[in-house]
Design an enzyme around this catalytic site. Structure first.
Site, mmCIF file in Angstrom:
data_model
loop_
_atom_site.group_PDB
_atom_site.id
_atom_site.type_symbol
_atom_site.label_atom_id
_atom_site.label_comp_id
_atom_site.label_asym_id
_atom_site.label_seq_id
_atom_site.Cartn_x
_atom_site.Cartn_y
_atom_site.Cartn_z
ATOM 1 C CG PHE A 134 -1.697 1.096 1.095
ATOM 2 C CD1 PHE A 134 -2.991 1.250 0.313
ATOM 3 C CD2 PHE A 134 -1.602 2.421 1.747
ATOM 4 C CE1 PHE A 134 -4.021 2.132 0.132
ATOM 5 C CE2 PHE A 134 -2.609 3.594 1.455
ATOM 6 C CZ PHE A 134 -3.689 3.355 0.813
ATOM 7 C CG ASP A 219 5.829 3.281 1.781
ATOM 8 O OD1 ASP A 219 5.769 4.050 2.935
ATOM 9 O OD2 ASP A 219 4.447 3.507 1.046
ATOM 10 C CE LYS A 248 -1.135 5.653 7.627
ATOM 11 N NZ LYS A 248 -0.669 5.111 6.405
HETATM 12 C C1 LIG Z 1 -0.780 5.240 5.025
HETATM 13 C C2 LIG Z 1 0.177 4.929 3.812
HETATM 14 C C3 LIG Z 1 0.442 5.516 2.918
HETATM 15 C C4 LIG Z 1 -0.334 6.740 2.262
HETATM 16 O O1 LIG Z 1 -0.327 7.718 2.887
HETATM 17 P P1 LIG Z 1 -1.276 9.129 3.034
HETATM 18 O O2 LIG Z 1 -0.868 10.251 3.882
HETATM 19 O O3 LIG Z 1 -2.776 8.545 3.275
HETATM 20 O O4 LIG Z 1 -1.125 9.689 1.557
HETATM 21 C C5 LIG Z 1 1.582 5.288 2.043
HETATM 22 N N1 LIG Z 1 2.380 4.253 2.501
HETATM 23 C C6 LIG Z 1 2.168 3.533 3.625
HETATM 24 C C7 LIG Z 1 2.961 2.259 3.940
HETATM 25 C C8 LIG Z 1 0.851 3.703 4.429
HETATM 26 O O5 LIG Z 1 0.783 2.929 5.294
#
Ligand SMILES: *Cc1c(COP(=O)(O)O)cnc(C)c1O
Length: 394
Positions: A134, A219, A248
């Site tokens: 994700f 990520d 986050k």
């Molecule tokens: C939540 C998340 C995103 C996206 O972040 P947003 O602030 O909602 O754009 C991207 N990568 C990972 C691993 C995430 O958990």
């Protein structure tokens, strides 16, 4: 306003793109939040990992209040102390390198993908990402997200993405043509169900990227900022990325994202190539600085390790009692409970008893408590899950 009145406003004026629990939250404090009806909720999933050191950490609140009284925002035409300081604190705790600031995880990943194309030769345009990943909802980030359910209705996607099964080195090798600009993975897949990368897998990505002149992007939007007991999850795996993305928990509840890049790559992002109006805003950066200081002053990395271990033991005891629990996995305070069946009902029943957890990938209960969590709070959470599973005959 009553709960019903607030929900009526949403029904009339807010686009219904989220499935929401029917509670209006009015206050947060550490591991707890409170709804408009005065219920106290033990929040083991505060802000989907945004409130990484719990709700309204007093040091973050104080820093935000102070900054708000001085300067809320100034554009990137100027310098601010807060942005420079946050970049320094991040660099010192990661792999060196420099930061570009934005406002969300998806934006940080966009910046990373653009920089990967910009900093490799022109025939390299492909990106390899992993199934179950994700990476966010903007067009490139959602294309990077190798889960068909997130793509439905949005075709055609951004060209150049190749998907491989997670933790599969052979598949990675065969996808790794000379056109590959970057590989992007999460060290622990969050939405994908708390799937931990194997050390050999991340090291193979590192080695292949080096051999082929491609960029390794991690990520760490969900895993970063201490949740796993180290500042960044990659630090568990004896490997360093070229680019890392954060968001986050970085702002302790204030919107901020960051893309960090090794110096040589960072140098390619010259004026005109990328930008964000709000990015690196002094309010958000003051919050980010306060988050890092709070984690260090309050020894929260150590607490994440200890409480992660404690939760793991407690949940494994629960596994002995309830056949529905298959196993428990994760690192530190990134905790997944793999069930043998769906978990949505369990989440709802826990909430009815005052405990907030999450369910991802249908059958994985996910807990990502604030790093300030205590043994008593974990005991309380485990007791509630225990009673829900008992009452449901599981
Ligand atoms: C939540 C998340 C995103 C996206 O972040 P947003 O602030 O909602 O754009 C991207 N990568 C990972 C691993 C995430 O958990």
């Amino acid at each position: 306003m009553t709960t019903e009145e607030t929900i009526a406003l949403f029904d009339k004026y807010v686009i219904a793109n989220y499935s929401r629990l029917r509670r209006v939250i009015v206050k947060g404090q550490g591991s707890y939040c409170f709804d408009a009806e005065g219920n106290k909720i033990l929040d083991m999933f505060p802000g989907w990992a945004v409130s990484g050191i719990g709700h309204c950490h007093p040091k973050v609140v104080a820093a935000v209040q102070k900054q708000a009284g001085e300067l809320l925002h100034v554009d990137n035409t100027f310098y601010t102390e807060q942005q420079g300081l946050l970049a320094k604190l991040l660099s010192e705790r990661a792999f060196g390198g420099k930061s570009f600031f934005c406002n969300s995880g998806a934006e940080a990943n966009e910046a990373a993908l653009k920089l990967a194309r910009l900093s490799t030769s022109s025939e390299k345009y492909k990106f390899i990402t992993a199934e179950g990943s994700f990476h966010g909802r903007t067009f490139a980030a959602v294309t990077a997200t190798a889960q068909p359910k997130y793509h439905e209705g949005f075709l055609p996607l951004v060209p150049g993405f190749v998907y491989v099964p997670f933790n599969d080195i052979k598949a990675l090798e065969s996808a790794f043509t000379d056109e590959v600009a970057a590989v992007m993975v999460e060290p622990i897949q969050g939405e994908g169900g708390i799937n931990v990368a194997q050390k050999e897998y991340l090291q193979a990505i590192r080695q292949l990227c080096d051999e082929k002149g491609a960029v390794m992007i991690l990520d760490e939007v969900q895993t970063g900022m201490g949740r796993t007991g180290k500042w960044f999850a990659y630090q568990h795996f004896d490997v360093e990325p070229d680019i890392m993305t954060l968001a986050k928990a970085l702002g302790g509840g204030v919107a901020i994202g960051a893309m960090m890049a090794r110096e040589e790559l960072a140098a390619k992002l010259v004026p005109g190539k990328h930008a964000s109006t709000f990015g690196g805003n002094c309010l958000a950066c003051a919050a980010g600085v306060a988050v890092i200081e709070a984690i260090e002053e309050d020894n929260l990395l150590e607490n994440a390790v200890e409480m992660g271990q404690y939760a793991n033991e407690k949940l494994n005891e629960l596994k002995q009692k309830h056949f529905i629990i298959d196993h428990v996995r994760g690192i530190g305070l990134m905790i997944g409970i793999q069930l043998k069946g769906p978990g949505a009902q369990i989440v709802q029943k826990c909430l009815d008893k005052g405990l907030r957890i999450n369910c991802t990938h249908d059958s994985v209960l996910r807990m990502m408590p604030g790093m300030i969590v205590t043994k008593e709070q974990i005991d309380q959470a485990v007791d509630i899950i225990d009673s829900v599973l008992t009452e449901s005959g599981k």
